[in-house]
Scaffold this active site. Structure first.
Site, PDB file in Angstrom:
ATOM      1  N   ASP A 142       0.852  -1.196   0.000  1.00 57.35           N
ATOM      2  CA  ASP A 142       0.000   0.000   0.000  1.00 57.35           C
ATOM      3  C   ASP A 142       0.894   1.255   0.000  1.00 57.35           C
ATOM      4  OD1 ASP A 142      -2.914   1.145   1.178  1.00 57.35           O
ATOM      5  OD2 ASP A 142      -1.137   2.234   1.897  1.00 57.35           O
ATOM      6  N   GLU A 189     -10.993   2.999  -1.412  1.00 58.19           N
ATOM      7  CA  GLU A 189     -11.938   2.189  -2.197  1.00 58.19           C
ATOM      8  C   GLU A 189     -11.758   2.417  -3.704  1.00 58.19           C
ATOM      9  OE1 GLU A 189     -13.576   0.052  -0.299  1.00 58.19           O
ATOM     10  OE2 GLU A 189     -14.485  -0.882  -2.047  1.00 58.19           O
ATOM     11  N   GLY A 210      -7.453  -3.539   3.583  1.00 52.61           N
ATOM     12  CA  GLY A 210      -8.388  -4.470   2.951  1.00 52.61           C
ATOM     13  C   GLY A 210      -8.451  -4.306   1.445  1.00 52.61           C
ATOM     14  N   THR A 257      -5.198  -6.051   0.019  1.00 47.96           N
ATOM     15  CA  THR A 257      -5.166  -7.524   0.140  1.00 47.96           C
ATOM     16  C   THR A 257      -6.288  -8.161  -0.698  1.00 47.96           C
ATOM     17  OG1 THR A 257      -6.333  -7.375   2.275  1.00 47.96           O
ATOM     18  CG2 THR A 257      -3.954  -7.625   2.363  1.00 47.96           C
ATOM     19  N   THR A 291      -2.398  -4.092   7.351  1.00 48.66           N
ATOM     20  CA  THR A 291      -1.811  -2.896   7.974  1.00 48.66           C
ATOM     21  C   THR A 291      -2.876  -1.935   8.485  1.00 48.66           C
ATOM     22  OG1 THR A 291      -1.761  -1.715   5.879  1.00 48.66           O
ATOM     23  CG2 THR A 291       0.191  -3.038   6.432  1.00 48.66           C
ATOM     24  N   LYS A 303     -11.866 -14.408   1.229  1.00 54.55           N
ATOM     25  CA  LYS A 303     -12.519 -13.711   0.111  1.00 54.55           C
ATOM     26  C   LYS A 303     -11.583 -12.674  -0.504  1.00 54.55           C
ATOM     27  CE  LYS A 303     -16.487 -12.578   2.234  1.00 54.55           C
ATOM     28  NZ  LYS A 303     -17.889 -12.158   2.362  1.00 54.55           N
ATOM     29  N   LYS A 351     -19.836  -3.129  -5.491  1.00 57.14           N
ATOM     30  CA  LYS A 351     -18.714  -3.533  -4.640  1.00 57.14           C
ATOM     31  C   LYS A 351     -18.470  -5.028  -4.758  1.00 57.14           C
ATOM     32  CE  LYS A 351     -17.826  -2.595  -0.404  1.00 57.14           C
ATOM     33  NZ  LYS A 351     -16.442  -2.210  -0.215  1.00 57.14           N
ATOM     34  N   LEU A 389      -0.210  -0.708  13.095  1.00 51.25           N
ATOM     35  CA  LEU A 389      -1.393   0.141  13.281  1.00 51.25           C
ATOM     36  C   LEU A 389      -1.017   1.518  13.839  1.00 51.25           C
ATOM     37  CD1 LEU A 389      -3.871  -2.485  14.843  1.00 51.25           C
ATOM     38  CD2 LEU A 389      -3.597  -1.851  12.438  1.00 51.25           C
ATOM     39  N   HIS A 439     -16.212   1.620   4.918  1.00 51.37           N
ATOM     40  CA  HIS A 439     -16.964   0.373   5.113  1.00 51.37           C
ATOM     41  C   HIS A 439     -17.466   0.252   6.561  1.00 51.37           C
ATOM     42  CE1 HIS A 439     -18.071  -3.815   4.597  1.00 51.37           C
ATOM     43  NE2 HIS A 439     -17.307  -4.149   5.623  1.00 51.37           N
TER      44      HIS A 439
HETATM   45  N1  LIG Z   1     -12.114  -9.833   1.922  1.00 55.74           N
HETATM   46  C1  LIG Z   1     -12.915  -9.639   2.955  1.00 55.74           C
HETATM   47  O1  LIG Z   1     -13.428 -10.574   3.570  1.00 55.74           O
HETATM   48  C2  LIG Z   1     -13.174  -8.235   3.428  1.00 55.74           C
HETATM   49  C3  LIG Z   1     -13.712  -8.014   4.690  1.00 55.74           C
HETATM   50  C4  LIG Z   1     -13.884  -6.696   5.126  1.00 55.74           C
HETATM   51  C5  LIG Z   1     -13.572  -5.626   4.294  1.00 55.74           C
HETATM   52  N2  LIG Z   1     -13.069  -5.907   3.049  1.00 55.74           N
HETATM   53  C6  LIG Z   1     -12.725  -4.802   2.156  1.00 55.74           C
HETATM   54  O2  LIG Z   1     -11.727  -4.012   2.761  1.00 55.74           O
HETATM   55  C7  LIG Z   1     -11.767  -2.728   2.169  1.00 55.74           C
HETATM   56  C8  LIG Z   1     -11.521  -1.685   3.224  1.00 55.74           C
HETATM   57  O3  LIG Z   1     -10.271  -1.937   3.828  1.00 55.74           O
HETATM   58  P1  LIG Z   1      -9.518  -0.823   4.700  1.00 55.74           P
HETATM   59  O4  LIG Z   1     -10.498  -0.182   5.592  1.00 55.74           O
HETATM   60  O5  LIG Z   1      -8.330  -1.481   5.239  1.00 55.74           O
HETATM   61  O6  LIG Z   1      -9.176   0.287   3.615  1.00 55.74           O
HETATM   62  P2  LIG Z   1      -7.841   0.609   2.762  1.00 55.74           P
HETATM   63  O7  LIG Z   1      -7.166  -0.631   2.381  1.00 55.74           O
HETATM   64  O8  LIG Z   1      -8.293   1.511   1.691  1.00 55.74           O
HETATM   65  O9  LIG Z   1      -6.915   1.395   3.791  1.00 55.74           O
HETATM   66  C9  LIG Z   1      -7.388   2.585   4.352  1.00 55.74           C
HETATM   67  C10 LIG Z   1      -6.390   3.741   4.196  1.00 55.74           C
HETATM   68  O10 LIG Z   1      -5.309   3.540   5.093  1.00 55.74           O
HETATM   69  C11 LIG Z   1      -4.049   3.617   4.409  1.00 55.74           C
HETATM   70  N3  LIG Z   1      -3.177   2.746   5.171  1.00 55.74           N
HETATM   71  C12 LIG Z   1      -3.149   1.391   5.164  1.00 55.74           C
HETATM   72  N4  LIG Z   1      -2.339   0.952   6.136  1.00 55.74           N
HETATM   73  C13 LIG Z   1      -1.795   2.019   6.746  1.00 55.74           C
HETATM   74  C14 LIG Z   1      -0.899   2.198   7.819  1.00 55.74           C
HETATM   75  N5  LIG Z   1      -0.428   1.158   8.517  1.00 55.74           N
HETATM   76  N6  LIG Z   1      -0.540   3.450   8.163  1.00 55.74           N
HETATM   77  C15 LIG Z   1      -1.064   4.527   7.513  1.00 55.74           C
HETATM   78  N7  LIG Z   1      -1.946   4.417   6.505  1.00 55.74           N
HETATM   79  C16 LIG Z   1      -2.319   3.180   6.126  1.00 55.74           C
HETATM   80  C17 LIG Z   1      -4.388   3.226   2.997  1.00 55.74           C
HETATM   81  O11 LIG Z   1      -3.469   3.765   2.074  1.00 55.74           O
HETATM   82  C18 LIG Z   1      -5.770   3.845   2.825  1.00 55.74           C
HETATM   83  O12 LIG Z   1      -5.643   5.201   2.518  1.00 55.74           O
HETATM   84  C19 LIG Z   1     -13.111  -2.596   1.497  1.00 55.74           C
HETATM   85  O13 LIG Z   1     -12.919  -2.607   0.109  1.00 55.74           O
HETATM   86  C20 LIG Z   1     -13.853  -3.853   1.915  1.00 55.74           C
HETATM   87  O14 LIG Z   1     -14.731  -4.336   0.921  1.00 55.74           O
HETATM   88  C21 LIG Z   1     -12.852  -7.161   2.613  1.00 55.74           C
END
Ligand SMILES: NC(=O)c1ccc[n+]([C@@H]2O[C@H](COP(=O)([O-])OP(=O)(O)OC[C@H]3O[C@@H](n4cnc5c(N)ncnc54)[C@H](O)[C@@H]3O)[C@@H](O)[C@H]2O)c1
Length: 383
Positions: free
Chosen positions: A51, A82, A115, A118, A139, A152, A161, A180, A275
């Site tokens: 990322d 997203e 998310g 990955t 992360t 998934k 989505k 984190l 989300h």
């Molecule tokens: N596969 C599954 O079972 C499943 C389950 C739940 C959610 N999801 C999916 O996950 C997605 C959302 O994931 P998310 O909330 O992690 O969003 P994301 O992956 O977009 O990350 C959120 C933001 O944080 C930043 N970031 C990531 N790690 C960081 C860190 N350690 N330090 C600073 N910044 C960081 C990213 O660049 C981004 O701007 C959605 O698309 C959802 O559909 C999938």
């Protein structure tokens, strides 16, 4: 000789799914072998997708890690958010991967990110040469307790989505909560909404932990002892729900609590509503419905609203829209094979599934939530 009329062949096979999730301290510490604990190390190569925000924070350490282990690593970055979960992102990963030939079996692709990343990389790994192994390093809190835990993968397509994707297990998930630390507070709260979901619907003890220590853990990005306890408990609970039903053959799933009305909200508001934020709005409406139906007593519903307030999750109640949420429910009926199968809390930590939510019920519940907010000066401590 002609083919035998009526001849019939049948194939029946099961694919064994086995992967582990491992708590790791400082995954990019060159002394740690966690990232290389699977696959070939001697003369090894690794295709690594990071990322972009994570790369800004940890890129140098990631490069140094592979250099130190004498691994020929191709490291590429993808934007989070997203908007990055697209066909183009998926193709980009595939093009880069095709340009850096890795051994098909023993040089797993490594996905380091939230998310979005990955999900995209998992789908690319599943597609390339009909499947190459991959390892996930979540992360974000959302990735840590949810997206990276199950099997998934997916990308958004045609304004929907996760419309393309599949079920593809990772080989290993490495959980380093130190990552984190750099996550912005909004994204910490976003992941916390999924933990609240698990607590309300299946784990009263986790709910108690959140009441006592959730706010402090959020404030220090889960780096304290209780933060670790909350994370472990959330992941354990999530896995207990997912593992017996990895391919979602059973469509009544407790983990779908908060994931019925949220779908429409997420689709409408895109990047403006995360989300977990959409899930939280759904949790509140579902809680109000459960209260109206007498599934929750006033004390239990009050504790849910009070927890949301104590954690300062700040739900945007103004976004609630009965018609949108009703349409979302109808869409979920399609997704859940003809029945609503909406999980509702029946006491804290307990769940029932219902199939008869009416549009009017959603409307009244939204009204009740808004009234509570107004009458308690922007607080929603009781229902
Ligand atoms: N596969 C599954 O079972 C499943 C389950 C739940 C959610 N999801 C999916 O996950 C997605 C959302 O994931 P998310 O909330 O992690 O969003 P994301 O992956 O977009 O990350 C959120 C933001 O944080 C930043 N970031 C990531 N790690 C960081 C860190 N350690 N330090 C600073 N910044 C960081 C990213 O660049 C981004 O701007 C959605 O698309 C959802 O559909 C999938």
């Amino acid at each position: 000789m002609s083919a035998t009329p009526g001849a019939r062949w049948q194939v029946s096979a099961t694919r064994r799914i086995e992967y582990d999730l491992l708590n790791v301290a400082d995954v990019f510490d060159p002394r740690s072998d966690a990232l290389l604990s699977m696959g070939r190390v001697q003369d090894g190569r690794r295709f690594v997708v990071v990322d972009a925000c994570v790369h800004a924070h940890h890129g140098e350490r990631i490069r140094a890690y592979f250099a130190q282990h004498r691994i020929d690593a191709r490291i590429i970055t993808l934007p989070g958010g997203e908007g990055g979960k697209t066909l183009d992102a998926w193709l980009e990963v595939l093009r880069e991967l095709d340009d850096f030939p890795i051994h098909r079996r023993d040089e797993p692709v490594i996905a380091i990110g939230g998310g979005v990343l990955t999900d995209v990389v998992g789908y690319a790994a599943a597609s390339y040469r009909r499947g190459v192994p991959h390892i996930k390093v979540p992360t974000t809190l959302m990735g840590y307790v949810d997206a990276a835990v199950g099997i998934k993968t997916g990308i958004n397509f045609n304004d929907h989505k996760n419309r393309l994707g599949n079920f593809e297990p990772p080989r290993r998930v490495l959980l380093d909560r130190g990552l984190l630390r750099s996550l912005p507070p909004r994204h910490l709260r976003n992941g916390m909404c999924e933990i609240v979901k698990l607590a309300v619907i299946r784990d009263a003890a986790l709910f108690g932990l959140l009441e006592r220590h959730g706010a402090a853990s959020l404030a220090n990005a889960f780096q304290d002892e209780h933060g670790g306890e909350i994370l472990d408990r959330a992941i354990g609970g999530m896995l207990e729900e997912l593992a017996p039903n990895l391919h979602e053959e059973e469509l009544a799933r407790k983990v779908d609590f908060g994931h019925t009305f949220s779908y429409g909200l997420e689709t409408r508001y895109g990047d403006d509503l995360l989300h977990g934020e959409a899930v939280l709005l759904d949790i509140l409406v579902s809680t109000a419905i459960a209260r109206r139906r007498g599934l929750l007593d006033a004390a239990a519903a009050g504790r849910i609203f009070a927890l949301v307030e104590r954690l300062q999750l700040a739900p945007e109640l103004a976004l609630l829209d009965a018609e949108l949420m009703w349409q979302s429910l109808l869409d979920r009926v399609e997704h859940r094979n003809g029945l609503q199968r909406v999980p509702l809390p029946a006491g804290l930590g307990e769940c029932v599934f219902v199939n008869d939510i009416a549009r009017a019920e959603i409307e009244v519940s939204i009204h009740t939530l808004n009234q509570r907010t107004t009458s308690s000066h922007d607080r929603i401590a009781e229902c």
